[in-house]
Design a protein around this motif. Sequence first.
Motif, mmCIF file in Angstrom:
data_model
loop_
_atom_site.group_PDB
_atom_site.id
_atom_site.type_symbol
_atom_site.label_atom_id
_atom_site.label_comp_id
_atom_site.label_asym_id
_atom_site.label_seq_id
_atom_site.Cartn_x
_atom_site.Cartn_y
_atom_site.Cartn_z
ATOM 1 N N UNK A 190 93.340 11.196 19.353
ATOM 2 C CA UNK A 190 94.504 10.770 18.305
ATOM 3 C C UNK A 190 95.230 9.408 18.602
ATOM 4 N N UNK A 191 94.333 8.535 19.052
ATOM 5 C CA UNK A 191 94.885 7.467 19.758
ATOM 6 C C UNK A 191 95.565 6.197 18.488
ATOM 7 N N UNK A 192 95.054 6.563 17.150
ATOM 8 C CA UNK A 192 95.356 5.867 16.220
ATOM 9 C C UNK A 192 96.628 6.265 15.761
ATOM 10 N N UNK A 193 96.922 7.657 15.476
ATOM 11 C CA UNK A 193 97.992 8.287 15.095
ATOM 12 C C UNK A 193 99.140 8.018 16.190
ATOM 13 N N UNK A 194 98.732 8.137 17.322
ATOM 14 C CA UNK A 194 99.932 7.872 18.595
ATOM 15 C C UNK A 194 100.370 6.213 18.307
ATOM 16 N N UNK A 195 99.493 5.444 18.516
ATOM 17 C CA UNK A 195 99.924 3.979 18.479
ATOM 18 C C UNK A 195 100.312 3.676 16.969
ATOM 19 N N UNK A 196 100.169 4.039 15.932
ATOM 20 C CA UNK A 196 100.854 3.822 14.743
ATOM 21 C C UNK A 196 102.223 4.312 14.426
ATOM 22 N N UNK A 197 102.370 5.515 15.142
ATOM 23 C CA UNK A 197 103.765 6.121 14.997
ATOM 24 C C UNK A 197 104.678 5.773 16.344
ATOM 25 N N UNK A 198 103.892 5.384 17.388
ATOM 26 C CA UNK A 198 104.922 5.296 18.628
ATOM 27 C C UNK A 198 104.553 3.828 19.219
ATOM 28 N N UNK A 199 105.592 2.906 18.787
ATOM 29 C CA UNK A 199 105.250 1.568 19.262
ATOM 30 C C UNK A 199 105.877 1.418 20.639
ATOM 31 N N UNK A 200 106.550 2.460 21.197
ATOM 32 C CA UNK A 200 106.942 2.454 22.608
ATOM 33 C C UNK A 200 105.706 2.420 23.718
ATOM 34 N N UNK A 201 104.625 2.659 22.943
ATOM 35 C CA UNK A 201 103.196 2.796 23.811
ATOM 36 C C UNK A 201 102.611 1.575 23.953
ATOM 37 N N UNK A 202 101.971 0.800 24.888
ATOM 38 C CA UNK A 202 101.251 -0.233 24.769
ATOM 39 C C UNK A 202 99.559 -0.149 24.810
ATOM 40 N N UNK A 203 99.213 0.957 25.389
ATOM 41 C CA UNK A 203 97.806 1.254 25.316
ATOM 42 C C UNK A 203 97.627 2.791 25.463
ATOM 43 N N UNK A 204 96.308 2.939 25.337
ATOM 44 C CA UNK A 204 95.618 4.339 25.296
ATOM 45 C C UNK A 204 94.555 4.337 25.968
ATOM 46 N N UNK A 205 94.377 5.006 27.270
ATOM 47 C CA UNK A 205 93.058 5.047 28.121
ATOM 48 C C UNK A 205 92.041 6.111 27.235
ATOM 49 N N UNK A 206 91.325 5.783 26.800
ATOM 50 C CA UNK A 206 90.332 6.581 26.162
ATOM 51 C C UNK A 206 89.066 7.471 27.287
ATOM 52 N N UNK A 207 88.879 8.578 27.084
ATOM 53 C CA UNK A 207 88.029 9.074 28.331
ATOM 54 C C UNK A 207 88.654 9.365 29.653
ATOM 55 N N UNK A 208 87.846 9.257 30.607
ATOM 56 C CA UNK A 208 88.167 9.390 32.008
ATOM 57 C C UNK A 208 88.982 8.504 32.367
ATOM 58 N N UNK A 209 89.987 8.805 33.165
ATOM 59 C CA UNK A 209 90.928 7.632 33.589
ATOM 60 C C UNK A 209 90.653 6.874 34.707
ATOM 61 N N UNK A 210 89.990 7.392 35.908
ATOM 62 C CA UNK A 210 89.852 6.585 37.070
ATOM 63 C C UNK A 210 89.756 5.003 37.047
ATOM 64 N N UNK A 211 88.526 4.778 36.639
ATOM 65 C CA UNK A 211 87.913 3.559 36.362
ATOM 66 C C UNK A 211 88.871 2.517 35.404
ATOM 67 N N UNK A 212 89.117 3.139 34.387
ATOM 68 C CA UNK A 212 89.511 2.346 33.108
ATOM 69 C C UNK A 212 90.846 1.978 33.497
ATOM 70 N N UNK A 213 91.849 3.026 34.046
ATOM 71 C CA UNK A 213 93.451 2.762 34.210
ATOM 72 C C UNK A 213 93.122 1.669 35.413
ATOM 73 N N UNK A 214 92.428 1.810 36.479
ATOM 74 C CA UNK A 214 92.492 0.943 37.603
ATOM 75 C C UNK A 214 92.027 -0.710 36.914
ATOM 76 N N UNK A 215 91.279 -0.824 36.178
ATOM 77 C CA UNK A 215 91.068 -1.916 35.645
ATOM 78 C C UNK A 215 92.091 -2.564 34.602
ATOM 79 N N UNK A 216 92.869 -1.678 33.938
ATOM 80 C CA UNK A 216 93.866 -2.184 33.071
ATOM 81 C C UNK A 216 94.846 -2.378 33.984
ATOM 82 N N UNK A 217 95.442 -1.540 35.152
ATOM 83 C CA UNK A 217 96.533 -1.844 35.944
ATOM 84 C C UNK A 217 96.237 -3.272 36.676
ATOM 85 N N UNK A 218 94.909 -3.447 36.963
ATOM 86 C CA UNK A 218 94.597 -4.706 37.926
ATOM 87 C C UNK A 218 94.887 -6.029 37.038
ATOM 88 N N UNK A 219 94.131 -5.976 35.843
ATOM 89 C CA UNK A 219 94.513 -7.023 34.753
ATOM 90 C C UNK A 219 95.990 -7.199 34.529
#
Length: 439
Positions: free
Chosen positions: A101-130
């Motif tokens: 539901x990332x589209x509905x979440x991001x469209x309705x809640x501008x307070x959120x900058x990003x949504x991690x799709x799928x498993x979080x370990x590697x993706x969230x690490x890369x996101x935080x590092x950047x």
Amino acid sequence: MPDVLLVYPPMKEVEIADHLGLPYIAAYLREKGMSVQIIDTKIEGWSPKQAIEEISKMPTKVIGITLPFQIYALEVLNFISALREKTTAHISVGGIFPTFAYREILERYPCIDSVVLGEGEVTFYDLAKSILENKNWKEIHGIAYRESEGIQNTPFRPLVKDLNGLPFPARDNLPRIYEKTKVASVISSRGCYASCSFCSVVPFYEKFGPRIRLRDPENVVDELEMLVKEYKVENVIFCDANFTVSKERAAKIATEIIRRKLKLRYAIESRVTEVDEKLFKLLKESGLRRVFLGLESGSQSMLNRFRKDVTVEQNLRALEILSKLDLYVSPGFIMFDDRTSLEELQENVRFLRTIRQITGKKIRPVDITTKLLPLSGTEFERYLKEKGKYRGDVFSFNYKIEDPSVRFIYYFLKFFGTIISYLKKLFPGEDWDKKWLKS
């Protein structure tokens, strides 16, 4: 100051538990050299207002918030909206529901900058590092975000191939959680092979890779041994969607627990088709005390609609085996969906009487008001939308039971169920979910 805050948000109706999503991410980030603080607002006892005040005192550039339950999504998202007014940090959310539901979440809640799709370990690490290195985080694979031209998502990231390679989850809050609940959690696999129409687990994983991945028995028991020796844990819940997906692996885990002389009581989830007397006798010897069994219905037509690929007879046979072994059963049961008929209700009532005769007091009472939920990403949700039956949106959804007599019965039971729930809070009795801890 931690590089990253990982937050389990306040949800009024959710009890304290040893949730492992954020601890897995924290452990992975720490292995990569990041400093991480896990904040569990439930164990802290914070109200939403208190949580916002405390979190806003912690300067950080990245905040990750889990959104684990769709039915509580509005509560969590409103909390994040209020938190946004107190922090300039990048706020990212993740979980099964946000992935669908990332589209509905991001469209309705501008307070959120990003949504991690799928498993979080590697993706969230890369996101935080950047973000921490002031690089373009919008190039990271496996995320969705908002642009002026609309919602964007980057290429999907494949699932972690080898679960044995992940560090054990960070157990920062386990001592306090265990003091309250007397239970620790372990995940020995991710995914499931079944095709139940109401489950979002399989659609979530097969979106990015294989339906199911298993940890090696030795790796699983290494974690159990660590919990016993370092945290004095005696009770464990395996949070796998199906612990017995491989009978051979389940038997090896049990054998290894026995070999290492680990004194544990534990609970698992299993499909009825995998309840084998020889296997479960071994599991009991190693400490098994409770089995969550996805019975779902005592009506064959409803089981077929749910795509359970089981029969009523197999449900009963599984219960007979577990009763013979004196194992406590927590049954999954769904009394109503949009097409439930009076005949199916009668079949379910007869079935519930039968299972009580089979199991006696070794079964958790069934909630007879349970209605099938059209969770995001599920076959049932797609069906309702295709048939024009879906009402509301992903944050507040509903549908109508077709048969007017069944619909009346549902609301009648729901009304009295609400009263009974209120009385139970006023006059609490035996905690059925904890009975297995005493056996």
